[in-house]
Design an enzyme around this catalytic site. Structure first.
Site: not given
Ligand SMILES: NC(=O)CCC(=O)C(=O)O
Length: 264
Positions: A40, A111, A146
């Site tokens: 990502e 996303k 993510c």
């Molecule tokens: N970039 C993200 O989506 C980080 C997600 C995260 O840090 C978490 O779910 O814990």
């Protein structure tokens, strides 16, 4: 089927342009892979919120061009991770780009679940609304990004749409590494699907990244797991294992939908 997950180190001592060139070269080194996966927001770093606006690109911007060419030069399917996309109306999105081996855009995924609660990505980026699957010759990919990994209903939607291999680029922090590997395995077991989860290494915006990209099979077994630093995680897997697992242990057929809420 061979997949290479490129766990890129995103550190502040490298410019976005230099990283883009370096990553294109890493993709070109994966000749012979069927699928290459990047993490990502690897141009800026997923936690470099202050860079999102300045580094945002039109969908067909410099990262798109570089990755389309890298995919066609190498003859691989490329999930190029995500970029901070600036849409025509100025809105930012965290958008994943998937290219076919001829370098054509096979899909773009915005996303859906933005991270940060009341700050960061959650306020700077718009939310996507559409599930995305992509048919490859031997499997159907379902894509998520993510923080999406925490939302099982999104993955069920992908499975209902035919996904057999769930691909999750991420910029997951070291602080919650145990959640990352646990959730990757959970999504694989509950959906009886392969999970290819590709994170970043390095430290940006003061947030050390977890690394530990992971590939899990439909039985929940870890086929490969990276360490904390930049590395290419290459794995061979048999996509037919999804159908076999779903046939031999048909738990997905026992789903009960539309349950009534408690009466109090
Ligand atoms: N970039 C993200 O989506 C980080 C997600 C995260 O840090 C978490 O779910 O814990």
């Amino acid at each position: 089927m061979r997949a290479s997950l490129i766990q890129i180190a995103v550190n502040e001592d490298e410019t976005v342009e230099a990283r883009r060139l370096r990553v294109a070269s890493l993709v070109r080194q994966q000749e012979g892979a069927d699928l290459v996966v990047l993490p990502e927001l690897w141009t800026t770093g997923a936690f470099a919120f202050e860079e999102f606006g300045a580094e945002a690109e039109a969908l067909r911007g410099p990262t798109f061009e570089a990755m389309a060419k890298a995919a066609s030069d190498t003859g691989v399917w490329l999930h190029a991770g995500s970029v901070p996309e600036r849409a025509a109306d100025g809105q930012l999105y965290n958008t994943s780009l998937l290219f076919s081996p001829s370098g054509d855009l096979a899909a773009a995924y915005r996303k859906i679940h933005r991270f940060g609660f009341d700050k960061g990505e959650a306020v700077l980026m718009g939310a996507g609304h559409e599930l995305v699957t992509v048919r490859l010759p031997r499997t159907t990919l379902g894509v998520a990004t993510c923080y999406d990994l925490r939302f099982p209903e999104l993955f069920r939607g992908l499975v209902d749409a035919g996904a057999e291999t769930l691909v999750v680029p991420a910029g997951w922090p070291e602080r919650r590494r145990s959640h990352w590997t646990l959730l990757a395995r959970a999504r694989a077991v509950e959906n009886q699907a392969f999970v290819l989860a590709c994170g970043t290494a390095g430290t940006h915006a003061g947030v050390p990244q977890a690394g530990h990209s992971i590939v899990v099979d439909p039985w929940g077994e870890v086929l490969a797991e990276a360490g904390p630093d930049e590395e290419v995680l290459t794995v061979e897997f048999d996509p037919a294992k999804v159908a076999k697992t779903r046939e031999q242990f048909p738990a997905l057929k026992d789903r009960v939908l539309g349950l009534e809420p408690p009466r109090r």
